[in-house]
Design a protein around this motif. Structure first.
Motif, PDB file in Angstrom:
ATOM      1  N   LYS A   7       9.532   1.678   6.962  1.00 17.21           N
ATOM      2  CA  LYS A   7       8.655   1.179   5.911  1.00 17.21           C
ATOM      3  C   LYS A   7       8.149   2.350   5.074  1.00 17.21           C
ATOM      4  CE  LYS A   7       5.401  -1.012   8.019  1.00 17.21           C
ATOM      5  NZ  LYS A   7       4.380  -1.890   8.578  1.00 17.21           N
ATOM      6  N   PRO A   8       7.806   2.093   3.800  1.00 17.68           N
ATOM      7  CA  PRO A   8       7.224   3.159   2.984  1.00 17.68           C
ATOM      8  C   PRO A   8       5.910   3.629   3.597  1.00 17.68           C
ATOM      9  CG  PRO A   8       7.828   1.268   1.614  1.00 17.68           C
ATOM     10  CD  PRO A   8       7.979   0.849   3.045  1.00 17.68           C
ATOM     11  N   PRO A   9       5.548   4.884   3.385  1.00  8.49           N
ATOM     12  CA  PRO A   9       4.287   5.389   3.923  1.00  8.49           C
ATOM     13  C   PRO A   9       3.102   4.608   3.342  1.00  8.49           C
ATOM     14  CG  PRO A   9       5.617   7.171   3.005  1.00  8.49           C
ATOM     15  CD  PRO A   9       6.299   5.891   2.670  1.00  8.49           C
ATOM     16  N   SER A  11       0.395   5.694   2.230  1.00  7.42           N
ATOM     17  CA  SER A  11      -0.123   6.328   1.010  1.00  7.42           C
ATOM     18  C   SER A  11       0.624   5.841  -0.226  1.00  7.42           C
ATOM     19  CB  SER A  11      -0.038   7.849   1.118  1.00  7.42           C
ATOM     20  OG  SER A  11       1.306   8.248   1.313  1.00  7.42           O
ATOM     21  N   PHE A  12       1.936   5.609  -0.092  1.00 14.21           N
ATOM     22  CA  PHE A  12       2.720   5.086  -1.206  1.00 14.21           C
ATOM     23  C   PHE A  12       2.293   3.663  -1.545  1.00 14.21           C
ATOM     24  CE2 PHE A  12       6.238   2.419  -2.612  1.00 14.21           C
ATOM     25  CZ  PHE A  12       6.600   3.047  -3.796  1.00 14.21           C
ATOM     26  N   LEU A  13       2.158   2.829  -0.515  1.00 16.55           N
ATOM     27  CA  LEU A  13       1.765   1.437  -0.741  1.00 16.55           C
ATOM     28  C   LEU A  13       0.381   1.361  -1.381  1.00 16.55           C
ATOM     29  CD1 LEU A  13       3.140  -0.138   2.552  1.00 16.55           C
ATOM     30  CD2 LEU A  13       4.138  -0.252   0.254  1.00 16.55           C
ATOM     31  N   LYS A  14      -0.518   2.246  -0.956  1.00 11.92           N
ATOM     32  CA  LYS A  14      -1.872   2.278  -1.531  1.00 11.92           C
ATOM     33  C   LYS A  14      -1.802   2.698  -3.007  1.00 11.92           C
ATOM     34  CE  LYS A  14      -6.475   4.163  -0.923  1.00 11.92           C
ATOM     35  NZ  LYS A  14      -7.323   5.084  -0.202  1.00 11.92           N
ATOM     36  N   ALA A  15      -0.989   3.723  -3.325  1.00 13.51           N
ATOM     37  CA  ALA A  15      -0.846   4.183  -4.702  1.00 13.51           C
ATOM     38  C   ALA A  15      -0.230   3.093  -5.576  1.00 13.51           C
ATOM     39  CB  ALA A  15       0.005   5.452  -4.759  1.00 13.51           C
ATOM     40  N   LEU A  16       0.731   2.360  -5.040  1.00 15.36           N
ATOM     41  CA  LEU A  16       1.358   1.267  -5.783  1.00 15.36           C
ATOM     42  C   LEU A  16       0.324   0.193  -6.091  1.00 15.36           C
ATOM     43  CD1 LEU A  16       3.942  -0.051  -6.903  1.00 15.36           C
ATOM     44  CD2 LEU A  16       4.315  -1.013  -4.622  1.00 15.36           C
ATOM     45  N   SER A  17      -0.438  -0.174  -5.093  1.00 18.50           N
ATOM     46  CA  SER A  17      -1.483  -1.174  -5.282  1.00 18.50           C
ATOM     47  C   SER A  17      -2.515  -0.704  -6.305  1.00 18.50           C
ATOM     48  CB  SER A  17      -2.157  -1.464  -3.933  1.00 18.50           C
ATOM     49  OG  SER A  17      -3.227  -2.354  -4.105  1.00 18.50           O
ATOM     50  N   SER A  18      -2.901   0.565  -6.235  1.00 19.36           N
ATOM     51  CA  SER A  18      -3.883   1.119  -7.178  1.00 19.36           C
ATOM     52  C   SER A  18      -3.353   1.091  -8.604  1.00 19.36           C
ATOM     53  CB  SER A  18      -4.242   2.555  -6.802  1.00 19.36           C
ATOM     54  OG  SER A  18      -4.923   2.576  -5.583  1.00 19.36           O
ATOM     55  N   SER A  19      -2.054   1.367  -8.784  1.00 18.22           N
ATOM     56  CA  SER A  19      -1.501   1.375 -10.138  1.00 18.22           C
ATOM     57  C   SER A  19      -1.542  -0.021 -10.750  1.00 18.22           C
ATOM     58  CB  SER A  19      -0.079   1.938 -10.157  1.00 18.22           C
ATOM     59  OG  SER A  19       0.812   1.055  -9.521  1.00 18.22           O
TER      60      SER A  19
END
Length: 192
Positions: A7-9, A11-19
């Motif tokens: 799965k993606p890290p 931190s990546f999923l959080k950054a995607l959600s934030s964007s």
């Protein structure tokens, strides 16, 4: 072989959600802006294309001048390879691939009716064997349309050195002169 099994890290999923949150918060209180989720230009978002073009010009990349108009963004390397081969190949055109090989290179060439010829890499250094490359190019003859290279190699991880790329370019130029044709060098820099 370049197929993630994780799965993606977080931190990546959080950054995607934030964007997505940022794009939505640019409008009124509970409204996304009109442009936040519209289709981009077919070649990709201009801001990203500008950024990539500016990186290619950097000394780290060899100082090649590239305009954002010459940059196309695709949803992954496979899409880029499919589009590239669809553009340059006609049925029965030859493409030289190096072994060991990322298996989808062969699949992509054959999908457009291309014929694969193989050049081997040295078993110890994993450098492309230039004699083997020249022979594979000769087998392609006048129908040779492209050399497909991957650096770092998949599955080997071998990075093609600048001096070897220069040698490959010399071979391609000599082939073009001999057969009065053009040969594309298609580079997959997936991990660049």
């Amino acid at each position: 072989l370049g197929s993630p099994s994780f799965k993606p890290p977080a931190s990546f999923l959080k950054a995607l959600s934030s964007s997505v949150d940022v794009a939505c918060n640019q409008g009124s209180e509970n409204e996304c802006t009109k442009n936040s989720f519209m289709y981009t230009h077919p070649a990709g978002a201009m801001r990203l294309r500008d950024l990539i073009a500016s990186e290619v010009v950097s000394p780290r990349q060899g100082g090649v001048q590239v305009s954002a108009n010459n940059v196309v963004i695709t949803p992954g390397a496979q899409s880029a390879l499919v589009c590239t081969l669809h553009t340059i190949l006609s049925p029965k055109d030859a493409v030289v691939l190096t072994r060991p090989i990322y298996p989808y290179f062969k699949t992509n060439v054959e999908m457009w009716g291309g014929v694969c010829h193989f050049a081997d890499c040295d078993a110890h250094t994993l450098d492309i064997d230039m004699d083997s490359l020249q022979k594979a190019m000769k087998r392609g003859g006048k129908r040779l349309k492209a050399l497909m290279l991957c650096s770092p190699g998949n599955p080997s991880g071998k990075v093609i050195e600048k001096s070897q790329l220069q040698g490959i370019t010399r071979l391609a130029n000599a082939h073009c002169k001999k057969y009065k044709t053009k040969v594309w060098i298609v580079m997959d820099h997936t991990y660049w």
